[in-house]
Design a protein around this motif. Structure first.
Motif, PDB file in Angstrom:
ATOM      1  N   ARG A  70     -70.228  17.320 -43.475  1.00  0.00           N
ATOM      2  CA  ARG A  70     -69.177  16.674 -44.274  1.00  0.00           C
ATOM      3  C   ARG A  70     -69.639  15.298 -44.752  1.00  0.00           C
ATOM      4  NH1 ARG A  70     -65.580  17.334 -40.847  1.00  0.00           N
ATOM      5  NH2 ARG A  70     -64.716  19.276 -41.667  1.00  0.00           N
ATOM      6  N   GLU A  71     -70.304  14.533 -43.889  1.00  0.00           N
ATOM      7  CA  GLU A  71     -70.802  13.222 -44.285  1.00  0.00           C
ATOM      8  C   GLU A  71     -71.847  13.339 -45.385  1.00  0.00           C
ATOM      9  OE1 GLU A  71     -72.242  11.687 -40.623  1.00  0.00           O
ATOM     10  OE2 GLU A  71     -70.282  10.997 -39.913  1.00  0.00           O
TER      11      GLU A  71
ATOM     12  N   GLN B 162     -70.131  14.190 -48.616  1.00  0.00           N
ATOM     13  CA  GLN B 162     -69.445  13.032 -49.186  1.00  0.00           C
ATOM     14  C   GLN B 162     -70.423  12.121 -49.917  1.00  0.00           C
ATOM     15  OE1 GLN B 162     -67.529  11.567 -45.640  1.00  0.00           O
ATOM     16  NE2 GLN B 162     -65.689  12.821 -45.942  1.00  0.00           N
ATOM     17  N   GLN B 163     -71.644  12.003 -49.379  1.00  0.00           N
ATOM     18  CA  GLN B 163     -72.679  11.236 -50.076  1.00  0.00           C
ATOM     19  C   GLN B 163     -73.032  11.912 -51.402  1.00  0.00           C
ATOM     20  OE1 GLN B 163     -74.151   8.311 -49.626  1.00  0.00           O
ATOM     21  NE2 GLN B 163     -75.370   8.638 -51.464  1.00  0.00           N
TER      22      GLN B 163
ATOM     23  N   ALA C 271     -71.077  13.739 -53.123  1.00  0.00           N
ATOM     24  CA  ALA C 271     -69.934  13.547 -54.013  1.00  0.00           C
ATOM     25  C   ALA C 271     -70.021  12.186 -54.701  1.00  0.00           C
ATOM     26  CB  ALA C 271     -68.628  13.671 -53.233  1.00  0.00           C
ATOM     27  N   ARG C 272     -70.458  11.165 -53.953  1.00  0.00           N
ATOM     28  CA  ARG C 272     -70.622   9.841 -54.553  1.00  0.00           C
ATOM     29  C   ARG C 272     -71.719   9.842 -55.613  1.00  0.00           C
ATOM     30  NH1 ARG C 272     -69.412   8.284 -49.147  1.00  0.00           N
ATOM     31  NH2 ARG C 272     -71.602   8.233 -48.534  1.00  0.00           N
TER      32      ARG C 272
ATOM     33  N   GLU D  61     -68.045  17.870 -55.910  1.00  0.00           N
ATOM     34  CA  GLU D  61     -66.726  17.239 -55.963  1.00  0.00           C
ATOM     35  C   GLU D  61     -65.872  17.777 -54.829  1.00  0.00           C
ATOM     36  OE1 GLU D  61     -64.446  20.113 -59.182  1.00  0.00           O
ATOM     37  OE2 GLU D  61     -65.593  18.399 -59.925  1.00  0.00           O
ATOM     38  N   VAL D  62     -65.014  16.916 -54.318  1.00  0.00           N
ATOM     39  CA  VAL D  62     -64.159  17.287 -53.197  1.00  0.00           C
ATOM     40  C   VAL D  62     -63.040  18.199 -53.670  1.00  0.00           C
ATOM     41  CG1 VAL D  62     -62.632  16.430 -51.376  1.00  0.00           C
ATOM     42  CG2 VAL D  62     -64.669  15.117 -52.024  1.00  0.00           C
TER      43      VAL D  62
ATOM     44  N   PHE E 144     -66.163  21.551 -50.792  1.00  0.00           N
ATOM     45  CA  PHE E 144     -66.846  20.837 -51.859  1.00  0.00           C
ATOM     46  C   PHE E 144     -67.341  21.829 -52.903  1.00  0.00           C
ATOM     47  CE2 PHE E 144     -67.162  18.545 -47.928  1.00  0.00           C
ATOM     48  CZ  PHE E 144     -66.902  17.227 -48.269  1.00  0.00           C
TER      49      PHE E 144
END
Length: 252
Positions: free
Chosen positions: A104-105, A108-109, A111-112, A117-118, A124
């Motif tokens: 998940r981490e 999220q990176q 996604a940034r 995309e979430v 994702f």
């Protein structure tokens, strides 16, 4: 208790064999996950197939997130994680032999960075780059990198360019193999080395982030790699006219 301990031991052993050693992976290290056990039946129709990372060594727990991030990036480049598909952290974690947290981490990176995309309550979704988005990205890369390369061509001595030759040659070798993941790494290494000669770390970071967004699937890797060599040859020859032509071809 004994049975639970044995099961935990098996899971630990499987998890420790789920990752490769950094720098040794390639797109070929990813194969479609083979369904097995109750967990695979549960997700068989809920999500697209998830690639499994080949067993090559033991991972230190402190580096799990970084290795998961590298593995996901390689899968995105190679297309093993398909554009438009949704993947959940728990399912990816099962395939990697780790908990959902580092996955998940890592997601999220990504996604940034705009790679995924979430999707609330699902996971994702892998980003789909339109032709217009790809063209816009190429234009931005050209605006950032081209002026720097042309400035360096006029100010640096010919001897400074020899250090870039290994990265350029590695991109040629990766292109010849059709290894998308390795090509992406070699391409980024070449451009990082090139731009670092300007002495501007912020520039290098911005350009590096832009290059992470490139979609290599369907690209002519051999032609792109050949442009690295042509640019480097022109820089070593201190032929500013040829450098200008090579830069516009590469970023055009």
């Amino acid at each position: 208790m004994k049975q639970a301990g044995e099961q935990a031991g098996r899971r630990s052993a499987e998890g420790s064999a789920a990752f490769g050693v950094p720098g040794q992976r390639s797109a070929s290290a990813w194969t479609p996950a083979q369904a097995s056990g109750p967990d695979s039946r549960e997700h068989a129709h809920a999500e697209p197939p998830v690639p499994r990372f080949a067993a090559r060594g033991t991972v230190e727990r402190s580096s799990v997130r970084g290795q998961v991030l590298d593995a996901l990036r390689a899968a995105l480049v190679s297309g093993d994680l398909a554009p438009g598909e949704v993947y959940s952290a728990p399912v990816l974690g099962e395939r990697f032999g780790v908990s959902a947290t580092p996955v998940r981490e890592a997601m999220q990176q990504l996604a940034r960075e705009g790679a995924v995309e979430v999707v609330p309550n699902r996971g994702f979704r892998v980003a789909v780059r339109t032709a217009r988005e790809r063209a816009e990205l190429a234009e931005v890369r050209g605006l950032v990198e081209a002026p720097i390369v042309l400035r360096l061509a006029r100010t640096l001595p010919a001897s400074r360019w020899a250090a870039l030759r290994p990265a350029a040659q590695e991109s040629v070798a990766a292109a010849a193999r059709g290894d998308l993941a390795r090509y992406a790494e070699a391409d980024r290494a070449f451009h990082r080395a090139l731009l670092s000669l300007a002495g501007n770390e912020q520039l290098v970071r911005i350009a590096d982030d832009l290059r992470r967004r490139i979609v290599w699937t369907g690209c002519d890797l051999r032609a792109d790699a050949a442009q690295h060599i042509a640019l480097l040859d022109a820089l070593e020859a201190q032929d500013v006219t040829a450098v200008n032509a090579a830069v516009h071809q590469h970023f055009g």
